[in-house]
Structures are given as C-alpha cells and as structure tokens.
Design a protein around this motif. Structure first.
Motif, PDB file in Angstrom:
ATOM      1  N   HIS A   1     -11.247  14.342  -0.736  1.00 55.05           N
ATOM      2  CA  HIS A   1     -10.381  15.473  -1.112  1.00 55.05           C
ATOM      3  C   HIS A   1      -9.684  16.067   0.097  1.00 55.05           C
ATOM      4  CE1 HIS A   1     -11.783  15.099  -5.153  1.00 55.05           C
ATOM      5  NE2 HIS A   1     -13.040  15.253  -4.792  1.00 55.05           N
ATOM      6  N   GLY A   2      -9.644  15.291   1.210  1.00 50.52           N
ATOM      7  CA  GLY A   2      -8.921  15.773   2.376  1.00 50.52           C
ATOM      8  C   GLY A   2      -9.811  15.950   3.582  1.00 50.52           C
TER       9      GLY A   2
ATOM     10  N   ARG B   1      -4.737  -2.358   2.161  1.00 51.53           N
ATOM     11  CA  ARG B   1      -5.734  -1.519   2.822  1.00 51.53           C
ATOM     12  C   ARG B   1      -7.083  -2.145   2.606  1.00 51.53           C
ATOM     13  NH1 ARG B   1      -8.829   1.839   4.367  1.00 51.53           N
ATOM     14  NH2 ARG B   1      -9.244   4.021   4.015  1.00 51.53           N
TER      15      ARG B   1
ATOM     16  N   PHE C   1       0.823  -1.202   0.000  1.00 54.15           N
ATOM     17  CA  PHE C   1       0.000   0.000   0.000  1.00 54.15           C
ATOM     18  C   PHE C   1       0.863   1.261   0.000  1.00 54.15           C
ATOM     19  CE2 PHE C   1      -4.080   1.560  -0.257  1.00 54.15           C
ATOM     20  CZ  PHE C   1      -4.289   2.622   0.587  1.00 54.15           C
TER      21      PHE C   1
ATOM     22  N   LYS D   1       1.419  13.560  -1.795  1.00 51.02           N
ATOM     23  CA  LYS D   1       1.899  12.172  -1.740  1.00 51.02           C
ATOM     24  C   LYS D   1       3.129  11.897  -2.622  1.00 51.02           C
ATOM     25  CE  LYS D   1      -2.622  10.390  -0.343  1.00 51.02           C
ATOM     26  NZ  LYS D   1      -2.477   9.828   1.008  1.00 51.02           N
TER      27      LYS D   1
ATOM     28  N   VAL E   1      -3.809  13.753  -6.049  1.00 46.89           N
ATOM     29  CA  VAL E   1      -3.019  13.460  -4.844  1.00 46.89           C
ATOM     30  C   VAL E   1      -2.593  11.998  -4.827  1.00 46.89           C
ATOM     31  CG1 VAL E   1      -3.165  13.284  -2.330  1.00 46.89           C
ATOM     32  CG2 VAL E   1      -3.923  15.364  -3.479  1.00 46.89           C
ATOM     33  N   ILE E   2      -3.484  11.096  -5.223  1.00 45.89           N
ATOM     34  CA  ILE E   2      -3.099   9.676  -5.304  1.00 45.89           C
ATOM     35  C   ILE E   2      -2.591   9.332  -6.710  1.00 45.89           C
ATOM     36  CG2 ILE E   2      -4.024   7.330  -5.426  1.00 45.89           C
ATOM     37  CD1 ILE E   2      -5.725   7.891  -3.026  1.00 45.89           C
TER      38      ILE E   2
ATOM     39  N   GLY F   1      -2.311  17.568   0.759  1.00 44.75           N
ATOM     40  CA  GLY F   1      -3.340  17.551  -0.275  1.00 44.75           C
ATOM     41  C   GLY F   1      -4.594  18.284   0.167  1.00 44.75           C
TER      42      GLY F   1
ATOM     43  N   ASN G   1      -6.439  21.408  -1.749  1.00 44.06           N
ATOM     44  CA  ASN G   1      -7.848  21.507  -2.155  1.00 44.06           C
ATOM     45  C   ASN G   1      -8.549  22.702  -1.522  1.00 44.06           C
ATOM     46  OD1 ASN G   1      -8.012  19.417  -4.070  1.00 44.06           O
ATOM     47  ND2 ASN G   1      -7.978  17.900  -2.425  1.00 44.06           N
TER      48      ASN G   1
HETATM   49  C1  LIG Z   1      -7.511  12.201  -3.577  1.00 43.64           C
HETATM   50  C2  LIG Z   1      -7.020  12.837  -2.311  1.00 43.64           C
HETATM   51  N1  LIG Z   1      -7.076  14.182  -2.160  1.00 43.64           N
HETATM   52  C3  LIG Z   1      -6.662  14.778  -1.016  1.00 43.64           C
HETATM   53  C4  LIG Z   1      -6.149  14.027   0.015  1.00 43.64           C
HETATM   54  C5  LIG Z   1      -5.685  14.740   1.281  1.00 43.64           C
HETATM   55  O1  LIG Z   1      -4.290  14.777   1.311  1.00 43.64           O
HETATM   56  P1  LIG Z   1      -3.569  14.938   2.756  1.00 43.64           P
HETATM   57  O2  LIG Z   1      -3.872  13.675   3.551  1.00 43.64           O
HETATM   58  O3  LIG Z   1      -2.112  15.098   2.413  1.00 43.64           O
HETATM   59  O4  LIG Z   1      -4.177  16.161   3.397  1.00 43.64           O
HETATM   60  C6  LIG Z   1      -6.030  12.636  -0.110  1.00 43.64           C
HETATM   61  C7  LIG Z   1      -5.423  11.871   1.011  1.00 43.64           C
HETATM   62  N2  LIG Z   1      -5.660  10.466   0.964  1.00 43.64           N
HETATM   63  C8  LIG Z   1      -5.858   9.746   2.096  1.00 43.64           C
HETATM   64  C9  LIG Z   1      -5.594  10.303   3.336  1.00 43.64           C
HETATM   65  C10 LIG Z   1      -5.828   9.511   4.460  1.00 43.64           C
HETATM   66  C11 LIG Z   1      -6.299   8.188   4.361  1.00 43.64           C
HETATM   67  C12 LIG Z   1      -6.532   7.677   3.104  1.00 43.64           C
HETATM   68  C13 LIG Z   1      -7.042   6.265   2.975  1.00 43.64           C
HETATM   69  O5  LIG Z   1      -7.133   5.741   1.846  1.00 43.64           O
HETATM   70  O6  LIG Z   1      -7.327   5.699   4.045  1.00 43.64           O
HETATM   71  C14 LIG Z   1      -6.311   8.434   1.968  1.00 43.64           C
HETATM   72  C15 LIG Z   1      -6.487  12.021  -1.282  1.00 43.64           C
HETATM   73  O7  LIG Z   1      -6.469  10.672  -1.431  1.00 43.64           O
END
Ligand SMILES: Cc1ncc(COP(=O)(O)O)c(CNc2cccc(C(=O)O)c2)c1O
Length: 455
Positions: A153-154, A416, A55, A287, A260-261, A119, A123
């Motif tokens: 989106h966060g 995950r 992951f 990321k 972000v991903i 991220g 946003n």
């Molecule tokens: C598409 C997307 N946009 C924004 C964020 C927010 O980024 P930050 O975390 O750096 O603020 C994300 C973050 N992606 C994210 C964060 C926490 C958990 C998981 C999970 O899949 O469990 C995914 C994300 O996946």
C-alpha cells in the motif's frame, strides 16, 4: 547517445542518485540503464535497444507512451496557471472537473476525492481520515486497520504499515500501532487441492476471525488490493471479495479498496472492485489516472464517510501543497478523455484480454512454469523446479526470477520479477501482434533460462 556521454551520466548517477527499491552499491558498480524514449508499448534505452514494455513502466502507462495530447494539456495549463492551491477556500477549474469526473467513473456513491501526489499518500490519507471519521462519532477506539501480509500500500510510514511486506517493516520499525494483517488469498501457494471457491471463502473468513479476536468495536477498516500486484499478482477466487464485503458490513468495518494498480482498466473493468463485484466505502487511486505521465493520487470517499467528515469533522487538518495540482489534474483529464473516447478499457476487455489469456496460458505449458494466471491485463508466471510438484520453489527464492527477467530484457522484453514469478502488466493499448511478439520473446527467455538451469 554516444558511449562517452552514457558513461558520464552513469558516473553521475552512481555518485548522486539514490534509486528506490535498489541495492544502490551493486547498481553503482554495474551502471544504470538510461531510458530515453517511449512510443506506444515500446521504450528505448540510451544504447538504442528497443524494448517491448510488458510492464507499462510500473503498472501505470495504461494509454501507452508518446501521447502528445497529455503534454499539450500540461503545457497549456502551465502557461495559464502553473500552480495554485486548494487550501484557502479556493481551487482551480481542472481540479474541480477531475473530482467530478472521478465521481462519475467510480462505482456506487464514491463521490468525494481528496487529491495527493501518490498512492502512498492516498493510503496515508485514508488511515488518518477514517480514524477521524470514527473519532468524531464518539468511537475513537475504533481505530484499528486490518490489511494482508504481503500486501503493498505504499512506502510512507502508514502506507508501508498498512502493507504486509516484512522486509519493509524491518526498515524503520514498522508497522505503526493498531495495524494488523491476515494471510492473503494466494491459491497457488496456499490452497493445495481445495476447491478454489471454498478456498476463497476460507481466506476471506480470516478477516472475521481477526475482527472477533480484536473486537468489532476496535476495528475501523479493512484495506486490500482487489488483485495483489507487487507481491506477484495474487488473483483471489470469485468468492473472496463478496465474502469480505459481507463480513465488513456485518461488523460495520469500512471496506477500503486500494485500486492504485487495478484502477482505470487494468482488469478489463474500470476498477477491480467492479471486476470482483463488491462496493468499497473508500478507494485509493494513482498510476492509471494519469498513465504515469505525471504524479497524481487520490483518496475517494463515499457519501457516508464524506458526510460525517463534513458535518462533524470540523476543518480537515490534512493536505499537501500539491493536493489537486492544476497541471496534474489537467493531464489526468486528458488521460481519462483518451481512455473514454477511444474506448480503451472496453477494447482491452472485449478483444485484447481474451487473446492475451490464450497466449499466456500457452506460456503455462512451458516446462519451467508451474502456473500461468491472468485477470484482464495483469498476470504472473510462477517458475518452478518441477511443474508436477505444486508448492515446491527453487532454492534461493528470487534468483531464477531475476535471471529470467534479465534474459527477457536481452530479448527486448520487459517483464517484472517478484521472487520467481514473472509479472505481466502491459499498456492497455497493446495490439494482438504485440501480444504475439510478447509471447515469442517470453518463450525464448523461458527456454534460455531453463537451459541455464540445466533443465
Ligand atoms: C496497490 C498499491 N498501493 C499503493 C502504491 C503506492 O503508490 P506510489 O508508488 O504512487 O506511492 C502502490 C505502488 N506500487 C508499486 C510501487 C513501486 C514498486 C512496485 C513493484 O511492483 O515493484 C509497485 C501499489 O501498487
């Protein structure tokens, strides 16, 4: 780490540390796992368990763990100039070079980077600056954003509001005003027997219906993840994004891709918008830009948006202390150098992604798997009670996913689980041998999970 130290640290953690996205009371009772080392695609915990991290931390360690060059870049910058800001008509060299490199790497005329720490903040930034973009053109009421239900989106007020996760909206009285959502493209759970490309058009046209319902003169932008990650790797049909783009252009609604991903090689292309063939007006990243070695996010604007903000926007009343932090920028530059010089993205696309797809499809043959879907190096296995009956889920949705995740961990594999889907997002540097190891461990976990369910 000796057991006494581990127990002491777990006690301190339970007493003083609130973990994100956790039931902290349950975790305190159980004791946290403590990760101590990473190398390539593996991490080790304090009890000495070696784990294949399929992951990549949290979708992010694209170049793999243990690349000392990034630490060296951080140390050099820290010793020279550990910090300075970009507020008072000044900045630092790594910040400038990173902004220029991002302009080179991103598709089209996405040439203007606003740096953040995450991220979520990226946003937040686009919500504020896109609304400002329309306001300075005498269209202050063109301020509505449309996102997708179940999108992520966060976690900030704006990020969580742009996202469509109802559980997050409940905590904190969200969404904030003038943010609306449409149903996402989720073929496995929503398309039934429809032709996939027909379904893609149908799902995209939900946006046109929503724009017409709200009034095009009210809608500022549409935001979406090229592939919806956190909700369970929802991969839209090929027809979806070009239709979304056509609709946005038709009503002059800005198209925001949340990469972000998907950004920096996750799909096998540098960006998800390239994988699906659409051109965003605005992009958010985080990321993979540093492979998670240090926090960094950014909002990237095209010439049109940045041009209006510069010409008519006056002073941008927005920014963080660490916007463009020189150490984060230096690490990002070294990360991008490795991705580029070692042709990590190309190798992932040409050699690993096809091999991974083959092995992932084999996992789809397992009696517990209703669908095995994958795009580049991100995928999902939908666990179902009966693979012949599509759309039927286990009762208490999520319990089986958590069980399978915990069994996989016991077999030395990190996947995950979101609801009853097992999600895949390995470092882009995973080898064919490690893909085989991933397959073997995942198959064993599926077998043990099925047996535990009496299947
Ligand atoms: C598409 C997307 N946009 C924004 C964020 C927010 O980024 P930050 O975390 O750096 O603020 C994300 C973050 N992606 C994210 C964060 C926490 C958990 C998981 C999970 O899949 O469990 C995914 C994300 O996946």
């Amino acid at each position: 780490m000796d057991h006494k130290t581990l127990e002491h640290l777990q006690h301190l953690d339970a007493a003083h540390h609130l973990h994100p996205f956790n039931d902290n009371a349950a975790l305190a009772a159980k004791g946290t796992r403590i990760l101590t080392r990473g190398e390539g695609c593996y991490v080790w915990d304090a009890e000495g368990h070696k784990l294949l991290d399929a992951f990549a931390g949290l979708w992010c360690v694209n170049i793999g763990y243990g690349r000392a060059e990034l630490g060296d870049a951080a140390a050099t910058q820290m010793r020279t100039l550990a910090y300075y800001n970009s507020f008072f008509q000044c900045t630092t060299e790594p910040t400038i070079r990173l902004a220029a490199e991002i302009a080179e790497l991103t598709p089209g005329d996405l040439n203007h980077a606003f740096f953040t720490n995450s991220g979520s903040e990226a946003n937040d930034t686009i919500l504020r600056l896109v609304r400002h973009f329309w306001a300075v053109q005498d269209q202050p009421r063109k301020n509505i954003f449309i996102g997708r239900h179940d999108g992520y989106h966060g976690t900030t007020m704006a990020g969580a509001s742009l996202g469509g996760m109802k559980g997050m909206h409940k905590q904190g009285g969200l969404p904030i005003p003038d943010i609306h959502h449409i149903d996402p493209p989720y073929p496995f759970g929503d398309a039934g027997d429809m032709d996939p490309e027909e379904y893609g058009l149908l799902a995209a046209r939900r946006l046109e219906d929503k724009i017409l319902e709200l009034g095009p003169e009210r809608v500022a932008a549409f935001i979406g993840e090229p592939i919806m990650g956190a909700i369970g790797v929802y991969i839209p049909p090929r027809s979806y994004w070009p239709e979304i783009e056509r609709i946005c252009r038709k009503y002059d609604v800005l198209l925001v891709a949340d990469e972000v991903i998907c950004g920096f090689g996750r799909t096998g292309e540098w960006f998800g918008s390239q994988y699906f063939g659409f051109q965003p007006d605005v992009m958010t990243i985080a990321k993979g830009i540093t492979s998670g070695y240090i926090p960094l996010g950014a909002a990237i604007f095209n010439d049109r948006v940045a041009g209006v903000l510069a010409a008519q926007g006056g002073e941008l009343a927005h920014g963080c202390t660490y916007s463009g932090h020189p150490v984060c920028a230096a690490v990002a530059l070294e990360n991008l150098r490795i991705l580029r010089d070692e042709r990590v993205v190309e190798h992932a696309r040409v050699d690993i992604a096809p091999y991974l797809a083959t092995r992932w499809a084999e996992l789809g043959e397992h009696r517990l798997v209703g669908e095995a879907r994958i795009a580049g190096l991100m995928g999902a296995l939908e666990l179902v009670p009966d693979k012949r009956r599509r759309g039927e889920y286990f009762p208490g949705r999520g319990k089986v996913g958590a069980l399978c995740r915990d069994i996989a961990l016991r077999h030395g594999l990190i996947l995950r689980a979101t609801y009853d889907a097992m999600l895949l997002s390995p470092p882009l540097v995973i080898t064919r041998l490690q893909v085989d190891e991933l397959f073997d461990k995942a198959w064993k976990a599926l077998d043990e999970c099925a047996q535990a369910l009496g299947k």
